[in-house]
Design a protein around this motif. Structure first.
Motif, PDB file in Angstrom:
ATOM      1  N   TRP A 168       7.392  75.472  14.788  1.00  0.00           N
ATOM      2  CA  TRP A 168       8.698  75.030  15.299  1.00  0.00           C
ATOM      3  C   TRP A 168       9.273  73.988  14.362  1.00  0.00           C
ATOM      4  N   ASN A 169       9.290  72.712  14.731  1.00  0.00           N
ATOM      5  CA  ASN A 169       9.823  71.696  13.829  1.00  0.00           C
ATOM      6  C   ASN A 169       8.944  71.545  12.599  1.00  0.00           C
ATOM      7  N   TYR A 180      18.788  73.828  32.041  1.00  0.00           N
ATOM      8  CA  TYR A 180      18.128  72.959  31.058  1.00  0.00           C
ATOM      9  C   TYR A 180      18.982  71.773  30.628  1.00  0.00           C
ATOM     10  N   VAL A 223      18.999  70.352  24.023  1.00  0.00           N
ATOM     11  CA  VAL A 223      17.631  70.864  23.932  1.00  0.00           C
ATOM     12  C   VAL A 223      17.413  71.470  22.549  1.00  0.00           C
ATOM     13  N   GLU A 256      14.175  72.316  21.657  1.00  0.00           N
ATOM     14  CA  GLU A 256      12.880  72.981  21.761  1.00  0.00           C
ATOM     15  C   GLU A 256      13.074  74.501  21.826  1.00  0.00           C
ATOM     16  N   ARG A 257      11.952  75.230  21.784  1.00  0.00           N
ATOM     17  CA  ARG A 257      12.037  76.689  21.734  1.00  0.00           C
ATOM     18  C   ARG A 257      12.640  77.270  23.010  1.00  0.00           C
ATOM     19  N   THR A 258      12.356  76.650  24.131  1.00  0.00           N
ATOM     20  CA  THR A 258      12.870  77.131  25.416  1.00  0.00           C
ATOM     21  C   THR A 258      13.981  76.226  25.910  1.00  0.00           C
ATOM     22  N   ASN A 268      17.235  76.095  24.612  1.00  0.00           N
ATOM     23  CA  ASN A 268      18.309  75.739  23.694  1.00  0.00           C
ATOM     24  C   ASN A 268      19.448  76.749  23.775  1.00  0.00           C
ATOM     25  N   ASN A 322      14.202  72.617  11.031  1.00  0.00           N
ATOM     26  CA  ASN A 322      13.738  73.710  11.858  1.00  0.00           C
ATOM     27  C   ASN A 322      14.360  75.024  11.379  1.00  0.00           C
TER      28      ASN A 322
END
Length: 368
Positions: free
Chosen positions: A41-42, A159, A163, A165-167, A169, A247
Motif C-alpha cells: 500500500w503506502n 466511511y 480516507v 486506505e485501501r478500503t 477511499n 502510493n
C-alpha cells in the motif's frame, strides 16, 4: 522541428518495458525481493517506478510525433482522429489481454495497464493540441491539487472523507459503483477510473519535457534543466507525501512527483550518453526494446498467461503449471529459490530480446 532522432527517448522507453517484463515475471513471487514487488500500500519500491515512467515517456513522444505530423500538413482534426484510433486500439488490446485465454466476458477486467495508457494518451494528447506550454504546466498542477482535494474532502458513504486506505477511499467507491465484477480483485483495481486523472498529469509533465527536447536550446542546457527539474520533483514529493502518502495504487500526487523526478533522472543519463556524447551503443539493448515497446509487452503478457495455463505431469502423477516446472527444474534446482527466481526473470526477459533485435535490425517497427 527537431530533425535528428532523440535516441534517449527510445532508450528510456526500453528501460521501462524491460523492467516491467522483468519484474512482472519472477520465477516464484514467494522468493522475490520486496524491492522487485509492488508495495502492498503506502511506500514505494523499484517495481512501482517503471509504469509511471513509461507514461511519462509516452507524453514525451507526443510533441515529437505530433510535430512531425503537423510539419507534413496534418490538421488538428486529423490528429484527433489519430488519437482516437490509437487509443481505441490500445484499450482493445488491453481488454483482449485481460480476457485471454478464457474469454469470460461476464467477469473480464475492464481496466488495466494498456487501458490506462490508452485513456492517458487520448486526454493528454487533446490537452497538448489545444494548450500552450504554460497552460499544460498549470493544468498538471491543477490536476494534482484537485485530485488530492477530491480524495481529502469528498465523503464516501459509510466511511466519510479523507480516507487514503485501501478500503473506503473515493477511487474504490467509484470503481465498485461503475465496474463491480470487472475489477482486478473483487473490491479493487490498481488502474482505477479516478486514479487515471493524476496519470494524465504524469503524461503532461512528460509532454513538457518533450517540448524542451525539441526546442532550440543547447543540448547541455537541456540536460541542466532536466536535472534541476528532477531535483525539484523529488523535493516536492518529499514535502507533499506528508499530506498525501506515496502510493502507486492511489497514484497519489506525491507519487506522480517522485516518479517524474525518477524519470527525469534516468532520461538525463540516457540523454548525456546517447544524444550529447554519441555513446548510444552502451544502451543499445534498451533502444532495441523501446523500438517495439507495446508489441513486446503484449506478447510477453500473453506468454506469461500461457505458461500459467499449460500443465505438466510430474513423477508423482500430479499436474503443475509449466512455469512452475521450468522454475523448479531449470533454475531453483541448481541456483536455489531466491537466485533461481531472479534468474528466471532475467532469462524470460532476455528471451524476448532475440525477436525484438531481429525486428530492429530489419527496421520493422510495429506501431499501435
Amino acid at each position: 522541428m527537431i530533425k535528428k532522432r532523440i535516441q534517449s527517448i527510445d532508450a528510456l522507453r526500453g528501460i521501462c518495458i524491460t523492467a516491467m517484463i522483468f519484474m512482472n515475471n519472477p520465477g516464484n513471487s514467494k522468493y522475490t525481493s520486496p524491492l522487485l514487488l509492488h508495495a502492498p500500500w503506502n511506500g514505494i519500491t523499484l517495481a512501482d517506478l517503471f509504469f509511471p515512467c513509461f507514461i511519462f515517456v509516452m507524453g514525451m513522444v507526443i510533441p515529437v510525433s505530433f510535430g512531425k505530423r503537423m510539419a507534413k500538413g496534418q490538421t488538428k482534426g486529423q490528429l484527433i482522429a489519430h488519437l482516437l484510433k490509437r487509443s481505441a486500439m490500445l484499450f482493445l488490446i488491453g481488454l483482449f489481454l485481460n480476457a485471454f485465454p478464457c474469454f469470460d466476458m461476464q467477469h473480464v477486467r475492464i481496466l488495466g495497464v494498456l487501458q490506462r495508457i490508452a485513456l492517458v494518451y487520448f486526454f493528454s494528447g487533446l490537452i497538448f493540441l489545444f494548450s500552450s506550454t504554460m497552460s499544460m504546466f498549470i493544468i498538471s498542477a491543477a490536476i494534482l491539487i484537485g485530485y488530492y482535494l477530491l480524495l481529502r474532502f469528498v465523503p464516501v458513504p459509510g466511511y466519510g472523507a479523507g480516507v487514503f486506505e485501501r478500503t473506503g477511499n473515493l477511487i474504490q467507491y467509484i470503481d465498485l459503483k461503475l465496474l463491480k465484477g470487472h475489477l482486478y480483485t473483487p473490491d479493487w483495481d490498481p488502474e482505477g477510473l479516478l486514479s487515471t486523472l493524476p496519470a494524465i498529469a504524469s503524461s503532461l509533465l512528460g509532454i513538457l519535457t518533450g517540448c524542451l527536447l525539441v526546442s532550440d536550446k543547447k543540448n547541455t542546457n537541456k540536460l541542466y534543466i532536466m536535472l534541476v527539474c528532477s531535483a525539484l520533483a523529488f523535493i516536492s514529493s518529499i514535502i507533499t507525501q506528508k499530506w498525501f502518502p506515496l502510493n502507486k495504487n492511489l497514484w497519489s500526487s506525491s507519487f506522480v512527483l517522485f516518479t517524474t523526478g525518477f524519470a527525469l533522472l534516468l532520461l538525463s543519463v540516457c540523454y548525456w550518453l546517447a544524444d550529447i556524447n554519441n555513446l548510444a551503443t552502451l544502451i543499445k539493448p534498451f533502444i532495441i526494446f523501446g523500438s517495439n515497446a507495446i508489441l513486446v509487452y503484449t506478447l510477453s503478457e500473453m506468454m506469461t498467461k500461457i505458461l500459467g495455463c499449460v500443465k505438466v505431469e510430474v513423477s508423482s502423477g500430479t499436474l503443475i503449471m509449466l512455469k512452475e516446472w521450468l522454475f523448479e527444474n531449470w533454475f531453483a534446482q541448481w541456483a536455489g529459490n531466491y537466485a533461481g527466481s531472479l534468474l528466471y526473470s532475467a532469462a524470460y526477459t532476455l528471451l524476448w530480446f532475440i525477436p525484438m533485435a531481429v525486428l530492429y535490425y530489419k527496421k520493422i517497427f510495429i506501431k499501435i
